[in-house]
Design a protein around this motif. Structure first.
Motif, PDB file in Angstrom:
ATOM      1  N   GLN A 128       2.177   6.816  -6.756  1.00 36.96           N
ATOM      2  CA  GLN A 128       1.237   7.864  -7.180  1.00 36.96           C
ATOM      3  C   GLN A 128       1.860   9.250  -6.993  1.00 36.96           C
ATOM      4  OE1 GLN A 128      -2.091   6.685  -4.666  1.00 36.96           O
ATOM      5  NE2 GLN A 128      -3.216   5.925  -6.434  1.00 36.96           N
TER       6      GLN A 128
ATOM      7  N   LYS B 208      -1.244  10.135   3.629  1.00 37.03           N
ATOM      8  CA  LYS B 208      -1.577   8.709   3.608  1.00 37.03           C
ATOM      9  C   LYS B 208      -0.313   7.864   3.770  1.00 37.03           C
ATOM     10  CE  LYS B 208      -3.757   5.167   0.710  1.00 37.03           C
ATOM     11  NZ  LYS B 208      -4.405   4.885  -0.607  1.00 37.03           N
ATOM     12  N   ALA B 209       0.752   8.280   3.079  1.00 40.09           N
ATOM     13  CA  ALA B 209       2.023   7.552   3.159  1.00 40.09           C
ATOM     14  C   ALA B 209       2.575   7.586   4.576  1.00 40.09           C
ATOM     15  CB  ALA B 209       3.027   8.151   2.180  1.00 40.09           C
TER      16      ALA B 209
ATOM     17  N   LEU C 167      -1.690  12.444  -0.490  1.00 39.01           N
ATOM     18  CA  LEU C 167      -0.945  11.188  -0.640  1.00 39.01           C
ATOM     19  C   LEU C 167       0.203  11.097   0.362  1.00 39.01           C
ATOM     20  CD1 LEU C 167      -0.816  10.996  -4.545  1.00 39.01           C
ATOM     21  CD2 LEU C 167      -2.022   9.415  -3.032  1.00 39.01           C
ATOM     22  N   LYS C 168       0.856  12.230   0.621  1.00 37.03           N
ATOM     23  CA  LYS C 168       1.940  12.248   1.617  1.00 37.03           C
ATOM     24  C   LYS C 168       1.403  11.922   3.008  1.00 37.03           C
ATOM     25  CE  LYS C 168       5.196  15.474  -0.545  1.00 37.03           C
ATOM     26  NZ  LYS C 168       5.791  16.830  -0.477  1.00 37.03           N
TER      27      LYS C 168
ATOM     28  N   GLN D  90       0.836  -1.203   0.000  1.00 36.56           N
ATOM     29  CA  GLN D  90       0.000   0.000   0.000  1.00 36.56           C
ATOM     30  C   GLN D  90       0.873   1.257   0.000  1.00 36.56           C
ATOM     31  OE1 GLN D  90      -2.798  -0.192   3.243  1.00 36.56           O
ATOM     32  NE2 GLN D  90      -3.684  -2.132   2.530  1.00 36.56           N
ATOM     33  N   LEU D  91       1.952   1.207   0.786  1.00 37.18           N
ATOM     34  CA  LEU D  91       2.888   2.336   0.821  1.00 37.18           C
ATOM     35  C   LEU D  91       3.548   2.515  -0.538  1.00 37.18           C
ATOM     36  CD1 LEU D  91       4.439   4.537   2.329  1.00 37.18           C
ATOM     37  CD2 LEU D  91       6.058   2.780   3.105  1.00 37.18           C
TER      38      LEU D  91
ATOM     39  N   THR E 284       2.372   1.652  -3.455  1.00 33.16           N
ATOM     40  CA  THR E 284       1.363   2.170  -4.394  1.00 33.16           C
ATOM     41  C   THR E 284       1.171   3.675  -4.197  1.00 33.16           C
ATOM     42  OG1 THR E 284       0.205   0.039  -4.374  1.00 33.16           O
ATOM     43  CG2 THR E 284      -1.029   1.946  -5.177  1.00 33.16           C
ATOM     44  N   THR E 285       1.116   4.102  -2.935  1.00 32.23           N
ATOM     45  CA  THR E 285       0.927   5.528  -2.620  1.00 32.23           C
ATOM     46  C   THR E 285       2.123   6.343  -3.075  1.00 32.23           C
ATOM     47  OG1 THR E 285      -0.396   4.918  -0.672  1.00 32.23           O
ATOM     48  CG2 THR E 285       0.446   7.175  -0.766  1.00 32.23           C
TER      49      THR E 285
ATOM     50  N   GLU F 144      -0.971  15.726  -3.854  1.00 29.52           N
ATOM     51  CA  GLU F 144       0.278  15.199  -3.308  1.00 29.52           C
ATOM     52  C   GLU F 144       0.297  15.287  -1.784  1.00 29.52           C
ATOM     53  OE1 GLU F 144       5.022  16.160  -3.659  1.00 29.52           O
ATOM     54  OE2 GLU F 144       3.770  16.556  -5.413  1.00 29.52           O
TER      55      GLU F 144
END
Length: 273
Positions: free
Chosen positions: A27, A173-174, A170-171, A20-21, A23-24, A167
């Motif tokens: 992106q 989420k990461a 996404l950051k 998952q990391l 994939t993120t 971004e």
């Protein structure tokens, strides 16, 4: 409620979090790649415009030099014409042939100087016309480049605003995913990802091969990957390997498996016949 220790997670959960990391982060890479081309284009255009403006300044300077030379030659012509006029007046007062010949030669010389100056002036006028055409061409290029630059900057600003918001999400989420992964494993993943050409630190098995370097993976090793009992890396590229099911991807049968299935069906059909 106490935060769960990442080291307490099963290997399967660790692998899920890593994928998952990955994939993120991929992106995020895509967003940066999309934005990354435009700044280079903008920079190239700015450099081109600077170069064109420098060229324009040089051409304008050359035109001024030609004009200054023309003015000087015109001054020389006026001076020579004055000398010719003075010498012609003196011809009326000469006392001997020697003096007459000397004045005549000087008049011819000055007239040749006038012709030479006129020739130089005409040549300079031709060069000025050429430089004017070149100047106009470069000025038009600057105008076109400036227009293109404004468009690119506007596009870049729009994309940067759009990608910046996405971004940031996404950051965030990461960061949440990173908190779920033990530090030692996370550091290893980051090191692998940094050394990978395409930024992939975790890949799934595709057609019995590593999804990163596409080297074949032995059947026993594939079985170990499917068991989710330990972290397994590709012996060729060092990427962390997971099975397609864990990645949420439908497994694709290898060419060997397809051949075996076809052979089995053919034997079965022959047996029934």
């Amino acid at each position: 409620m106490a935060k769960k220790d990442p080291t307490d997670l099963t290997v399967e959960k660790k692998l899920e979090a890593l994928f998952q990391l990955q994939t993120t982060l991929s992106q995020i890479d895509e967003k940066r790649a999309l934005r990354g081309e435009l700044p280079l284009e903008v920079q190239d255009l700015e450099d081109e415009i600077t170069g064109l403006r420098t060229r324009i300044e040089k051409i304008e300077s050359e035109i001024q030099e030609f004009k200054a030379a023309i003015n000087q030659k015109r001054g020389d012509i006026e001076e020579a014409q004055a000398i010719v006029a003075r010498y012609k007046e003196q011809l009326n007062d000469v006392k001997n042939n020697r003096e007459y010949d000397m004045l005549s030669k000087e008049i011819v010389f000055q007239e040749l100087e006038i012709e030479l100056c006129n020739k130089k002036i005409n040549e300079a006028l031709v060069r000025i016309d050429e430089k004017d055409a070149l100047l106009k061409q470069n000025q038009e290029q600057v105008e076109y480049k400036l227009q293109t630059l404004e468009e690119k900057k506007s596009e870049l600003d729009s994309i940067m605003q759009e990608t910046r918001d996405e971004e940031d999400k996404l950051k965030s989420k990461a960061k949440t995913l990173e908190d779920k992964i033990e530090e030692r494993l996370l550091n290893s993943f980051k090191r692998i990802r940094k050394n990978a050409r395409n930024g992939l630190g975790v890949v799934y098995v595709q057609r019995d091969a590593c999804g990163g370097c596409f080297n074949k993976i032995p059947p026993q090793r594939q079985l170990d990957i499917k068991m989710h009992k330990k972290i397994i890396v590709c012996e060729y590229c060092g990427r962390i390997l997971i099975d397609p099911e864990l990645a949420g991807v439908k497994a694709v049968a290898s060419t060997d498996e397809k051949t075996k299935k076809r052979s089995s069906k053919r034997k079965k059909a022959e047996g029934e016949g």
